[in-house]
Motif scaffolding. Structure first.
Motif, PDB file in Angstrom:
ATOM      1  N   VAL A  85       0.873  -1.183   0.000  1.00 53.15           N
ATOM      2  CA  VAL A  85       0.000   0.000   0.000  1.00 53.15           C
ATOM      3  C   VAL A  85       0.907   1.230   0.000  1.00 53.15           C
ATOM      4  O   VAL A  85       1.733   1.394   0.893  1.00 53.15           O
ATOM      5  CB  VAL A  85      -0.936   0.026   1.221  1.00 53.15           C
ATOM      6  CG1 VAL A  85      -1.802   1.282   1.191  1.00 53.15           C
ATOM      7  CG2 VAL A  85      -1.818  -1.212   1.256  1.00 53.15           C
ATOM      8  N   SER A 145      -1.368   6.782   2.418  1.00 54.04           N
ATOM      9  CA  SER A 145      -1.952   6.765   3.756  1.00 54.04           C
ATOM     10  C   SER A 145      -3.184   7.658   3.777  1.00 54.04           C
ATOM     11  O   SER A 145      -3.402   8.469   2.880  1.00 54.04           O
ATOM     12  CB  SER A 145      -0.938   7.263   4.798  1.00 54.04           C
ATOM     13  OG  SER A 145       0.211   6.455   4.808  1.00 54.04           O
ATOM     14  N   LEU A 146      -3.974   7.532   4.832  1.00 61.62           N
ATOM     15  CA  LEU A 146      -5.172   8.343   4.990  1.00 61.62           C
ATOM     16  C   LEU A 146      -4.789   9.822   5.037  1.00 61.62           C
ATOM     17  O   LEU A 146      -3.905  10.222   5.790  1.00 61.62           O
ATOM     18  CB  LEU A 146      -5.897   7.951   6.283  1.00 61.62           C
ATOM     19  CG  LEU A 146      -7.290   8.549   6.503  1.00 61.62           C
ATOM     20  CD1 LEU A 146      -8.260   8.035   5.460  1.00 61.62           C
ATOM     21  CD2 LEU A 146      -7.785   8.228   7.906  1.00 61.62           C
ATOM     22  N   LEU A 197      -1.775   3.388  -5.947  1.00 64.42           N
ATOM     23  CA  LEU A 197      -2.283   3.371  -4.582  1.00 64.42           C
ATOM     24  C   LEU A 197      -1.884   2.091  -3.852  1.00 64.42           C
ATOM     25  O   LEU A 197      -1.529   2.125  -2.675  1.00 64.42           O
ATOM     26  CB  LEU A 197      -3.812   3.506  -4.582  1.00 64.42           C
ATOM     27  CG  LEU A 197      -4.395   4.724  -5.305  1.00 64.42           C
ATOM     28  CD1 LEU A 197      -5.918   4.685  -5.242  1.00 64.42           C
ATOM     29  CD2 LEU A 197      -3.868   6.007  -4.703  1.00 64.42           C
ATOM     30  N   ILE A 249      -7.059  11.168   0.014  1.00 63.11           N
ATOM     31  CA  ILE A 249      -7.540   9.879   0.511  1.00 63.11           C
ATOM     32  C   ILE A 249      -8.321  10.143   1.794  1.00 63.11           C
ATOM     33  O   ILE A 249      -7.747  10.472   2.831  1.00 63.11           O
ATOM     34  CB  ILE A 249      -6.370   8.909   0.800  1.00 63.11           C
ATOM     35  CG1 ILE A 249      -5.521   8.693  -0.456  1.00 63.11           C
ATOM     36  CG2 ILE A 249      -6.897   7.585   1.324  1.00 63.11           C
ATOM     37  CD1 ILE A 249      -6.225   7.980  -1.578  1.00 63.11           C
ATOM     38  N   GLU A 270     -10.798   7.893   2.868  1.00 62.15           N
ATOM     39  CA  GLU A 270     -11.085   6.579   3.461  1.00 62.15           C
ATOM     40  C   GLU A 270     -10.063   5.583   2.943  1.00 62.15           C
ATOM     41  O   GLU A 270      -9.716   5.596   1.760  1.00 62.15           O
ATOM     42  CB  GLU A 270     -12.502   6.092   3.104  1.00 62.15           C
ATOM     43  CG  GLU A 270     -13.591   6.649   3.967  1.00 62.15           C
ATOM     44  CD  GLU A 270     -14.940   5.989   3.672  1.00 62.15           C
ATOM     45  OE1 GLU A 270     -15.886   6.254   4.413  1.00 62.15           O
ATOM     46  OE2 GLU A 270     -15.032   5.219   2.690  1.00 62.15           O
ATOM     47  N   LYS A 271      -9.582   4.724   3.835  1.00 61.05           N
ATOM     48  CA  LYS A 271      -8.612   3.695   3.450  1.00 61.05           C
ATOM     49  C   LYS A 271      -8.949   2.437   4.241  1.00 61.05           C
ATOM     50  O   LYS A 271      -8.944   2.439   5.471  1.00 61.05           O
ATOM     51  CB  LYS A 271      -7.193   4.172   3.767  1.00 61.05           C
ATOM     52  CG  LYS A 271      -6.107   3.122   3.599  1.00 61.05           C
ATOM     53  CD  LYS A 271      -4.746   3.745   3.870  1.00 61.05           C
ATOM     54  CE  LYS A 271      -3.656   2.698   4.016  1.00 61.05           C
ATOM     55  NZ  LYS A 271      -3.770   1.936   5.281  1.00 61.05           N
ATOM     56  N   ASN A 272      -9.272   1.364   3.521  1.00 69.19           N
ATOM     57  CA  ASN A 272      -9.769   0.156   4.169  1.00 69.19           C
ATOM     58  C   ASN A 272      -8.878  -1.067   3.959  1.00 69.19           C
ATOM     59  O   ASN A 272      -9.327  -2.191   4.178  1.00 69.19           O
ATOM     60  CB  ASN A 272     -11.191  -0.158   3.666  1.00 69.19           C
ATOM     61  CG  ASN A 272     -12.176   0.940   4.015  1.00 69.19           C
ATOM     62  OD1 ASN A 272     -12.172   1.446   5.132  1.00 69.19           O
ATOM     63  ND2 ASN A 272     -13.009   1.319   3.064  1.00 69.19           N
ATOM     64  N   THR A 281      -4.638  -2.748   4.276  1.00 67.05           N
ATOM     65  CA  THR A 281      -3.234  -2.654   4.679  1.00 67.05           C
ATOM     66  C   THR A 281      -2.483  -3.809   4.026  1.00 67.05           C
ATOM     67  O   THR A 281      -3.094  -4.800   3.588  1.00 67.05           O
ATOM     68  CB  THR A 281      -3.073  -2.749   6.214  1.00 67.05           C
ATOM     69  OG1 THR A 281      -3.672  -3.974   6.677  1.00 67.05           O
ATOM     70  CG2 THR A 281      -3.726  -1.572   6.913  1.00 67.05           C
ATOM     71  N   PHE A 288     -10.368   2.389  -1.245  1.00 65.60           N
ATOM     72  CA  PHE A 288     -10.049   3.786  -0.980  1.00 65.60           C
ATOM     73  C   PHE A 288     -11.244   4.639  -1.386  1.00 65.60           C
ATOM     74  O   PHE A 288     -12.030   4.268  -2.255  1.00 65.60           O
ATOM     75  CB  PHE A 288      -8.822   4.251  -1.787  1.00 65.60           C
ATOM     76  CG  PHE A 288      -7.572   3.457  -1.551  1.00 65.60           C
ATOM     77  CD1 PHE A 288      -6.729   3.759  -0.487  1.00 65.60           C
ATOM     78  CD2 PHE A 288      -7.223   2.413  -2.397  1.00 65.60           C
ATOM     79  CE1 PHE A 288      -5.579   3.040  -0.272  1.00 65.60           C
ATOM     80  CE2 PHE A 288      -6.070   1.679  -2.191  1.00 65.60           C
ATOM     81  CZ  PHE A 288      -5.237   1.985  -1.120  1.00 65.60           C
TER      82      PHE A 288
END
Length: 364
Positions: free
Chosen positions: A82, A85-86, A96, A187, A189-191, A193, A207
Motif C-alpha cells: 500500500v 496513507s489516509l 495506490l 484519501i 477513506e482507506k480500508n 493494509t 479507498f
C-alpha cells in the motif's frame, strides 16, 4: 480609552446641574447630554421587523458524496503493498496499492490457451477451405471448421475482455494488479493494509478519494425542533479547531425520516472548503436562523440594560429629554433584541454609552 473616560466625565459634570422630574416609566432626573458626550454615544431607532428564530444544533463534517470516487477491487487477491496513507493528496494515475491475484494469473493462462486454440482453428479453417474449393473435402467439413474458428475467436475475445475489466494494462501474467487513482484528490477513506486478503465477496471500497473543495455538514435535529428547520434556512457553522471563524451556508437537504439509532432528523448544509480547513469527521456547532411570520419592535441588543432582574433602555428625545423605559424582551437573535412592550416604532434609543446616562437618570 483614557480620552473616552475624560469625555464621559465631562458629560457627567453637565448632568449635575439638572433638576429632578418624573418622566418615562421610572422616576428619573432630568439630564442633558453635553457636546463632548454626544460624540461618544450612539443613537438607534426602534423598528418593526420580522422576528428571526435561532436553533443550535450539533453536527459533523462529511465529504460531498457527489464529488468522491470510491476505488473498489477488480478481483480477489492478497495486498502486497500500500503506497498511500489516509489524508494523502494523490494525482490521477498514481499507484495506490499492488495486489497479487490468482484470478488475474488464471486469466493470463486462459489467454495463452485461447490464443493457441485460435491459431490451431485458423490453420484448420484454411486447410478445410483449400480442400473444399478443390473438391477434396465436403462442405460440411468446411462449415465445421468455420464454426470451430468462430468459437476460438469468441473464447479469446472473452478472456481479453475479462483482463480489461479486471485491471486492463495494470495487470501482468505473474498475477500482479496495480491499483491506480482514477482522479486527483485526497484519501479520505482507506480500508486495506499490506498483507490483507481481498475476498471475492468483498463489497467495501479499498479507498475513497475526494477533492475536499466542497464538504457537507450533517446536523442532528431532535423531534421537538423539526418544525424549526426547513430547506433554504441560513446556517452558521463553528468548530473547536477554529473557534473565531464562522462558516456560512444554507440548509440544502432535510431528511424525511428519523435516524433509527438516535431518533434525530438529519439536515445537510453544503459548504465550500477552498482553504481545506474543514476535515471529515470534525465536530461542529450549527446555528440555524430563519425569519418568522410574526413581527415585533426590534432594537440593537447592546441598547438593553439588565438591572434588578428587569430590562431597561434609555430613550432619547433630545439632548435634555432622556427617559428610562422598562421593556419586555421576547428574545435576542444575531445581536438584535425583539421587544413586546415598552417601546414603539420610531422611538430612539441609546445603544452605546448609555450606562452612564442610565446611572445618572436613576440614581437616588
Amino acid at each position: 480609552m483614557k480620552k473616552e473616560l475624560i469625555y464621559m466625565a465631562a458629560g457627567l459634570l453637565a448632568l449635575a446641574s439638572c433638576q429632578e422630574n418624573k418622566t418615562g416609566t421610572m422616576e428619573s432626573k432630568q439630564v442633558c447630554v453635553s457636546d463632548s458626550m454626544a460624540k461618544i454615544i450612539t443613537i438607534d431607532t426602534a423598528k418593526t421587523t420580522q422576528m428571526k428564530d435561532e436553533l443550535s444544533l450539533s453536527g459533523e463534517v462529511s465529504f460531498d458524496d457527489n464529488k468522491v470516487v470510491k476505488v473498489f477491487p477488480f478481483t480477489s487477491g492478497q495486498v502486497m503493498e500500500v503506497k498511500v496513507s489516509l489524508g494523502d493528496k494523490v494525482s490521477k494515475g498514481q499507484t495506490l496499492a499492488v495486489l497479487r491475484s490468482a484470478d488475474v494469473a488464471g486469466n493470463y493462462t486462459d489467454l495463452t490457451s485461447t490464443k493457441a486454440d485460435l491459431a490451431i482453428s485458423k490453420r484448420q479453417l484454411e486447410q478445410a477451405e483449400y480442400l473444399y474449393k478443390n473438391g477434396i473435402s465436403s462442405e460440411r467439413d468446411y462449415t465445421e471448421a468455420k464454426e470451430n474458428y468462430a468459437k476460438a475467436v469468441a473464447s479469446n475475445s472473452k478472456v481479453q475482455q475479462q483482463i480489461a475489466i479486471n485491471g486492463g494494462g495494470n495487470t501482468s501474467a505473474s498475477g500482479s494488479l496495480v491499483i491506480k487513482a482514477p482522479g486527483d484528490g485526497y484519501i479520505v477513506e482507506k480500508n486495506i493494509t499490506a498483507g490483507n486478503f481481498i475476498r471475492p465477496d468483498n463489497s467495501n471500497s479499498l479507498f475513497t478519494i475526494s477533492n475536499m473543495k466542497d464538504v457537507w455538514i450533517w446536523a442532528n435535529v431532535f423531534e421537538s425542533d423539526i418544525a424549526k428547520v426547513k430547506k433554504g434556512y441560513d446556517a452558521k457553522i463553528t468548530t473547536l479547531a477554529y473557534p473565531d471563524k464562522v462558516f456560512s451556508g444554507n440548509v440544502d437537504e432535510v431528511s424525511s425520516v428519523l435516524d433509527p439509532d438516535n431518533k434525530v432528523m438529519k439536515v445537510r448544509i453544503a459548504l465550500q472548503n477552498k482553504d481545506m480547513l474543514l476535515k471529515p469527521e470534525m465536530f461542529t456547532n450549527v446555528l440555524i436562523t430563519n425569519k418568522e411570520a410574526t413581527s415585533s419592535v426590534a432594537i440593537p441588543a447592546s441598547a438593553v440594560i439588565f438591572d434588578s432582574s428587569k430590562n431597561f433602555v434609555v430613550v432619547y428625545h433630545d439632548k435634555c429629554n432622556l427617559q428610562v423605559h422598562e421593556v419586555s424582551v421576547i428574545k435576542t437573535v444575531d445581536n438584535i433584541t425583539y421587544i413586546s412592550s415598552g417601546l414603539k416604532p420610531g422611538d430612539k434609543v441609546i445603544s452605546k454609552g448609555q450606562l452612564l446616562l442610565y446611572d445618572a437618570l436613576t440614581e437616588e
